[in-house]
Design an enzyme around this catalytic site. Structure first.
Site, PDB file in Angstrom:
ATOM      1  N   SER A 179      30.368  28.209  50.766  1.00 45.50           N
ATOM      2  CA  SER A 179      31.391  28.300  49.732  1.00 45.50           C
ATOM      3  C   SER A 179      32.470  29.254  50.215  1.00 45.50           C
ATOM      4  O   SER A 179      32.266  29.980  51.185  1.00 45.50           O
ATOM      5  CB  SER A 179      30.785  28.807  48.426  1.00 45.50           C
ATOM      6  OG  SER A 179      30.876  30.212  48.372  1.00 45.50           O
ATOM      7  N   LYS A 180      33.587  29.253  49.509  1.00 43.86           N
ATOM      8  CA  LYS A 180      34.712  30.053  50.013  1.00 43.86           C
ATOM      9  C   LYS A 180      34.423  31.546  49.979  1.00 43.86           C
ATOM     10  O   LYS A 180      35.106  32.324  50.618  1.00 43.86           O
ATOM     11  CB  LYS A 180      36.004  29.711  49.271  1.00 43.86           C
ATOM     12  CG  LYS A 180      36.045  30.114  47.814  1.00 43.86           C
ATOM     13  CD  LYS A 180      37.489  29.957  47.318  1.00 43.86           C
ATOM     14  CE  LYS A 180      37.679  30.509  45.928  1.00 43.86           C
ATOM     15  NZ  LYS A 180      37.368  29.581  44.846  1.00 43.86           N
ATOM     16  N   ARG A 181      33.374  31.935  49.277  1.00 40.05           N
ATOM     17  CA  ARG A 181      33.013  33.350  49.225  1.00 40.05           C
ATOM     18  C   ARG A 181      32.117  33.778  50.394  1.00 40.05           C
ATOM     19  O   ARG A 181      31.914  34.944  50.622  1.00 40.05           O
ATOM     20  CB  ARG A 181      32.307  33.662  47.898  1.00 40.05           C
ATOM     21  CG  ARG A 181      33.259  33.804  46.726  1.00 40.05           C
ATOM     22  CD  ARG A 181      32.518  33.925  45.416  1.00 40.05           C
ATOM     23  NE  ARG A 181      31.678  32.755  45.161  1.00 40.05           N
ATOM     24  CZ  ARG A 181      32.136  31.613  44.638  1.00 40.05           C
ATOM     25  NH1 ARG A 181      33.386  31.508  44.295  1.00 40.05           N
ATOM     26  NH2 ARG A 181      31.329  30.592  44.451  1.00 40.05           N
TER      27      ARG A 181
END
Ligand code: GLU
Length: 437
Positions: free
Chosen positions: A207-209
């Site tokens: 995920s982008k995190r």
């Protein structure tokens, strides 16, 4: 027929590694086949798909070297390349469906009437996938905006896309898309769905995190874009030639659908870092020098001085040991100042046994008698002295390195001493004998 592929992102302000990999596989396939790579912006969500978000995406693509043949900034015969500017086209295509009795209004929205027939997708990666779309689905919302499935297919038809290469998460959408292509009487493109990129622990999609998930991070950390491209190319593709480190040109030559694997890929930060190191080592000396110069200049706390030849020698000496460009300035700073710090951990190690300062004083005497510190001569002089004295030559090495650089590691010692030069080395040893006493 000439290959036409497209990367169709919906810009959100981040360039996710998964999107970059999808873009890359399309770009590679276009270059492999001599076809056309289209960049189409799926910006029907006006709130999120801002100009700024688009800039992040375009910058990232350019940084990675994925040039597009048609799309924003470059134009082309199939434009506009922004879905937000294609309303009249969508209206026309909606008309076709209405005339065929395949679109109807319900609760303010427009629905597509499915055929109810089984749709068999012949996917280049996943093989035959059969599914029946049971329910009619909306193609325009009640606020008048078109829905992804509809605009995606209409654009693929209008832009004469021959191959749809996209993430495996779209596999379940494809039966809807097949229904739409057929409803328009359009030829089907070849689909190739590519496996997901999972987190390093295999627990779910990146995920982008997650660290390492955004292309911006690699730009900031001064990764070599060719290393990122190389690493991404192997997330879901296998050239089956036992080679890993390759240039984009080599990859494009080899890239084809049979090499795409079905199993999900797993992101591995260490492997990415390793690819970066390998690509730094592979750079031709002049390219490395230009990059090193730019990196060091940005670091600001280093004054390279006026001796261009010296700078050149330092960079050539350090290239094989540079693991990444972000830390490169701290790897070379002591070459350009006598005010370097002594690393505490290194100091402990160097002073753990024996009498390093006595050895260092002897090194000073040996070096004073030499006319220059040419690597081989310096090495032999220490080795001969050590043998006569009955001491292991390595007892001289680590203290010498530490004294002249403040570190326990770095480039090979004797070439390093040669580059630093006799005057500088003697000056530093004299100072170290005082300050380390
Ligand atoms: N805008 C879609 C996405 O970003 C495109 C899907 C496709 O490539 O067809 O996932």
């Amino acid at each position: 027929m000439k290959t036409r592929v497209r990367f169709a992102p919906s810009p959100t302000g981040f360039f996710h590694i998964g999107s970059a990999r999808t873009a890359l596989f399309n770009w590679l396939y276009a270059r492999h086949t001599g076809g056309t790579f289209v960049l189409r912006i799926e910006d029907t969500d006006h709130e999120r798909n801002t100009e700024e978000a688009l800039t992040v995406l375009k910058d990232g693509m350019r940084w990675l070297g994925m040039d597009w043949d048609e799309g924003p900034d470059v134009g082309g015969e199939y434009g506009p390349y922004f879905q937000s500017r294609r309303d009249d086209i969508y209206a026309k295509y909606l008309e076709i469906l209405r005339k065929n009795g395949r679109a109807y209004d319900k609760d303010g929205a427009v629905f597509f009437k499915v055929s109810g027939e089984e749709q068999v997708l012949h996917d280049a990666v996943y093989g035959n996938v059969a599914r029946t779309e049971e329910k009619d689905f909306p193609i325009f919302r009640s606020n008048g905006t078109p829905v992804f499935h509809f605009v995606n297919v209409v654009d693929d038809i209008c832009m004469e896309i021959t191959h749809v290469i996209r993430g495996q998460d779209h596999l379940t959408n494809t039966n809807k898309h097949l229904e739409l292509f057929k409803a328009f009487g359009a030829p089907l493109p070849q689909f190739a769905h590519i496996p997901l990129i999972l987190k390093s622990d295999g627990q779910g999609k990146m995920s982008k995190r997650d660290r390492g998930a955004l292309i911006e991070e690699y730009q900031q950390k001064k990764f070599l874009p060719e290393a990122v491209v190389n690493y991404l190319s192997l997330l879901g593709w296998n050239p089956k030639n036992d080679r890993e480190i390759m240039s984009a040109e080599e990859i494009a030559k080899l890239f084809d659908f049979p090499g795409i694997v079905k199993s999900n890929a797993r992101f591995d930060e260490r492997k990415m870092a390793h690819f970066n190191t390998e690509h730094i080592r592979m750079l031709p000396a002049d390219k490395f020098r230009a990059l090193a110069l730019e990196t060091v200049k940005e670091a600001e706390n280093i004054d390279l001085g006026s001796d261009g030849e010296y700078v050149k020698k330092v960079f050539a000496l350090c290239q094989p040991k540079a693991s990444n460009m972000e830390s490169f300035p701290s790897m070379v700073d002591y070459f350009f100042t006598d005010e370097y710090a002594f690393d505490e951990t290194a100091k402990e190690r160097v002073f753990k046994k024996g009498d390093p300062l006595a050895r260092l004083a002897e090194v000073k005497e040996i070096f004073e008698k030499l006319d220059s510190l040419e690597a081989e001569k310096t090495h032999d002089a220490i080795a001969a002295y050590a043998e006569a004295k009955g001491v292991k030559p390595t007892e001289f090495f680590s203290i010498t390195r530490f004294a002249v650089s403040g570190h326990a590691g770095g480039p090979d010692l004797f070439p390093m001493l040669e580059v630093l030069g006799k005057d500088r080395v003697l000056r530093r040893i004299a100072a170290a004998l005082k300050s380390l006493a």
